[in-house]
Design an enzyme around this catalytic site. Structure first.
Site, mmCIF file in Angstrom:
data_model
loop_
_atom_site.group_PDB
_atom_site.id
_atom_site.type_symbol
_atom_site.label_atom_id
_atom_site.label_comp_id
_atom_site.label_asym_id
_atom_site.label_seq_id
_atom_site.Cartn_x
_atom_site.Cartn_y
_atom_site.Cartn_z
ATOM 1 N N CYS A 1 1.848 -9.320 0.081
ATOM 2 C CA CYS A 1 2.954 -8.546 0.674
ATOM 3 C C CYS A 1 4.065 -9.437 1.203
ATOM 4 O O CYS A 1 5.181 -8.962 1.417
ATOM 5 C CB CYS A 1 2.418 -7.661 1.783
ATOM 6 S SG CYS A 1 1.654 -8.593 3.125
ATOM 7 N N ASP B 1 -3.451 -11.368 1.731
ATOM 8 C CA ASP B 1 -2.447 -11.322 2.802
ATOM 9 C C ASP B 1 -2.794 -12.427 3.798
ATOM 10 O O ASP B 1 -3.870 -13.041 3.742
ATOM 11 C CB ASP B 1 -2.483 -9.930 3.479
ATOM 12 C CG ASP B 1 -1.406 -9.777 4.554
ATOM 13 O OD1 ASP B 1 -0.431 -10.549 4.557
ATOM 14 O OD2 ASP B 1 -1.557 -8.863 5.402
ATOM 15 N N ARG C 1 10.025 -2.647 -2.375
ATOM 16 C CA ARG C 1 10.085 -2.039 -1.038
ATOM 17 C C ARG C 1 11.344 -1.174 -0.939
ATOM 18 O O ARG C 1 11.308 -0.032 -0.496
ATOM 19 C CB ARG C 1 10.121 -3.135 0.048
ATOM 20 C CG ARG C 1 8.846 -3.937 0.209
ATOM 21 C CD ARG C 1 7.726 -3.101 0.795
ATOM 22 N NE ARG C 1 8.086 -2.512 2.063
ATOM 23 C CZ ARG C 1 7.970 -3.099 3.261
ATOM 24 N NH1 ARG C 1 7.475 -4.313 3.329
ATOM 25 N NH2 ARG C 1 8.286 -2.460 4.370
ATOM 26 N N HIS D 1 0.136 -0.364 6.967
ATOM 27 C CA HIS D 1 1.473 -0.764 6.497
ATOM 28 C C HIS D 1 1.771 0.093 5.259
ATOM 29 O O HIS D 1 1.808 -0.406 4.124
ATOM 30 C CB HIS D 1 1.476 -2.260 6.171
ATOM 31 C CG HIS D 1 2.847 -2.854 6.068
ATOM 32 N ND1 HIS D 1 4.014 -2.131 6.242
ATOM 33 C CD2 HIS D 1 3.245 -4.137 5.784
ATOM 34 C CE1 HIS D 1 5.046 -2.932 6.092
ATOM 35 N NE2 HIS D 1 4.615 -4.145 5.818
ATOM 36 N N GLN E 1 4.615 -0.687 2.631
ATOM 37 C CA GLN E 1 4.191 -1.803 1.788
ATOM 38 C C GLN E 1 3.255 -1.284 0.697
ATOM 39 O O GLN E 1 3.402 -1.627 -0.480
ATOM 40 C CB GLN E 1 3.485 -2.859 2.639
ATOM 41 C CG GLN E 1 3.022 -4.059 1.846
ATOM 42 C CD GLN E 1 4.182 -4.875 1.314
ATOM 43 O OE1 GLN E 1 5.068 -5.239 2.056
ATOM 44 N NE2 GLN E 1 4.177 -5.161 0.017
HETATM 45 N N1 CP Z 1 5.940 -7.390 3.864
HETATM 46 C C1 CP Z 1 6.648 -7.185 5.004
HETATM 47 O O1 CP Z 1 6.566 -6.130 5.648
HETATM 48 O O2 CP Z 1 7.470 -8.196 5.340
HETATM 49 P P1 CP Z 1 8.286 -8.319 6.717
HETATM 50 O O3 CP Z 1 7.278 -8.517 7.823
HETATM 51 O O4 CP Z 1 9.181 -9.496 6.522
HETATM 52 O O5 CP Z 1 9.041 -7.041 6.932
HETATM 53 N N1 NVA Z 2 -0.752 -8.284 7.914
HETATM 54 C C1 NVA Z 2 0.564 -8.811 8.165
HETATM 55 C C2 NVA Z 2 1.554 -8.166 7.277
HETATM 56 C C3 NVA Z 2 2.959 -8.677 7.417
HETATM 57 C C4 NVA Z 2 3.915 -7.964 6.541
HETATM 58 C C5 NVA Z 2 0.928 -8.608 9.632
HETATM 59 O O1 NVA Z 2 0.618 -7.537 10.179
HETATM 60 O O2 NVA Z 2 1.506 -9.504 10.223
#
Ligand code: CP
Ligand code: NVA
Length: 328
Positions: free
Chosen positions: A285, A245, A313, A155, A158
């Site tokens: 996040c 997370d 972000r 990600h 993020q």
């Molecule tokens: N942190 C993040 O990416 O949030 P969303 O899944 O809401 O985009």
């Molecule tokens: N680790 C989480 C992050 C969400 C922003 C997922 O992948 O769902």
């Protein structure tokens, strides 16, 4: 039958056009951003500083994406990623276009064909996918840059917002201790990648059933940037930043019960924080699950910077897109 000479000329011209078109690309797919590892150390710092600058001087960037359009392609749900990109592109004079994978023909056609078509319409594609390999396929066939808006493996947007947030508080990143508690997931992997690039140390408090990807860990080990432990207290004792997370990422829903059971001792709460340095920032996040990976009081505490992260972000991604499209 002999063809008239003007037709022969047009056929020759058409052949030349085919040759030229075959090798031409609309944009620069090589400027795709799938992981923080795609960037040099200097580029990471430049983008973080760019995000901080754009946050303070957003009016200067109002026209930066004039005549540019950005597709926002989502296989999974989103609040922050979708909204921050959609608003951010608009704030710079560009045109964002949201595409829900499920209600498009990405569901029934070959990914390589659909992405080639999409890349004929827009200047950049932001994509959130289940499988990271789909992003690799996109990068192979697109004619414009592709940006990873979350995959099962990383990600990175993020991560950039997270490092920008830490930089806002501490000024410089080098030498700081980042402690990640919980699932060795996509967010964890991007934090590891970013720690390598920024000179930070990362400690992972993990459970052996859900350890981070060994290849990503191995790279960090060669740079002496990472330490793994099963003890939360050991992990947080010197932390400048404590990050957690969800225990159940999107795509892992069928494992919810097992994961909640396994991670029950991994909650970031007041009892844990009382053993950490009192200046330690608390990060997540989002979306968070109060009472699971983080207690509500810690999420709402003075040390929590989770809403700064969410806001950042937008700022850092604005700079990232402008940078990828060579408009800054
Ligand atoms: N942190 C993040 O990416 O949030 P969303 O899944 O809401 O985009
Ligand atoms: N680790 C989480 C992050 C969400 C922003 C997922 O992948 O769902």
């Amino acid at each position: 039958m002999e063809r008239p000479s003007d037709l022969k000329q047009r056929i020759a011209a058409s052949r030349e056009l085919l040759d030229a078109r075959y090798s031409a690309k609309r944009g620069k797919p090589e400027r795709s951003f799938l992981t923080i590892s795609d960037l040099t150390e200097e580029q990471v710092i430049d983008i973080l500083n760019g995000g901080i600058n754009i946050k303070k001087n957003s009016s200067k960037y109002r026209e930066v994406l004039k005549d540019k359009s950005v597709a926002l392609l989502f296989q999974k749900t989103s609040t922050r990623t979708r909204c921050s990109f959609e608003i951010g592109v608009g704030e710079m004079g560009g045109q964002p276009m949201y595409i829900d994978w499920k209600s498009s023909n990405f569901t029934l056609a070959d990914l390589q064909d659909e992405i080639r078509v999409l890349s004929r319409y827009v200047d950049l594609i932001l994509a959130r996918v289940h499988k990271h390999e789909d992003l690799l396929t996109m990068r192979k066939y697109t004619e414009v840059p592709v940006v990873n808006g979350l995959s099962d493996l990383y990600h990175p947007c993020q991560g950039l917002a997270d490092f920008m947030t830490i930089k806002e508080y501490f000024g410089e990143l080098e030498g700081l201790n980042l402690c990640y508690v919980g699932d060795g997931n996509n967010v964890c992997h991007s934090l590891i990648n970013g720690a390598i690039k920024t000179g930070m140390h990362i400690t992972i408090a993990y459970h052996q059933n859900y350890a981070p990807n060994p290849e990503i860990v191995e790279e960090a080990k060669t740079k002496n940037a990472i330490y793994l432990t099963n003890s939360l207290e050991d992990a947080i004792k010197d932390a400048d930043v404590i990050y957690t997370d969800t225990w159940v990422s999107m795509g892992n829903e069928s494992e919810t019960d097992a994961r909640i059971q396994t991670f029950s001792g991994f909650q970031v709460n007041e009892a844990l924080l009382s053993k950490a340095p009192d200046h330690a920032l608390v990060m997540h996040c989002l979306p968070a699950h109060r009472g699971y990976e983080i207690s509500a009081d810690v999420l709402d505490s003075k040390n929590s910077v989770v809403f700064d992260q969410a806001e950042n972000r937008k700022h850092v991604q604005k700079y990232l897109i402008a940078w990828i499209l060579e408009r800054v």
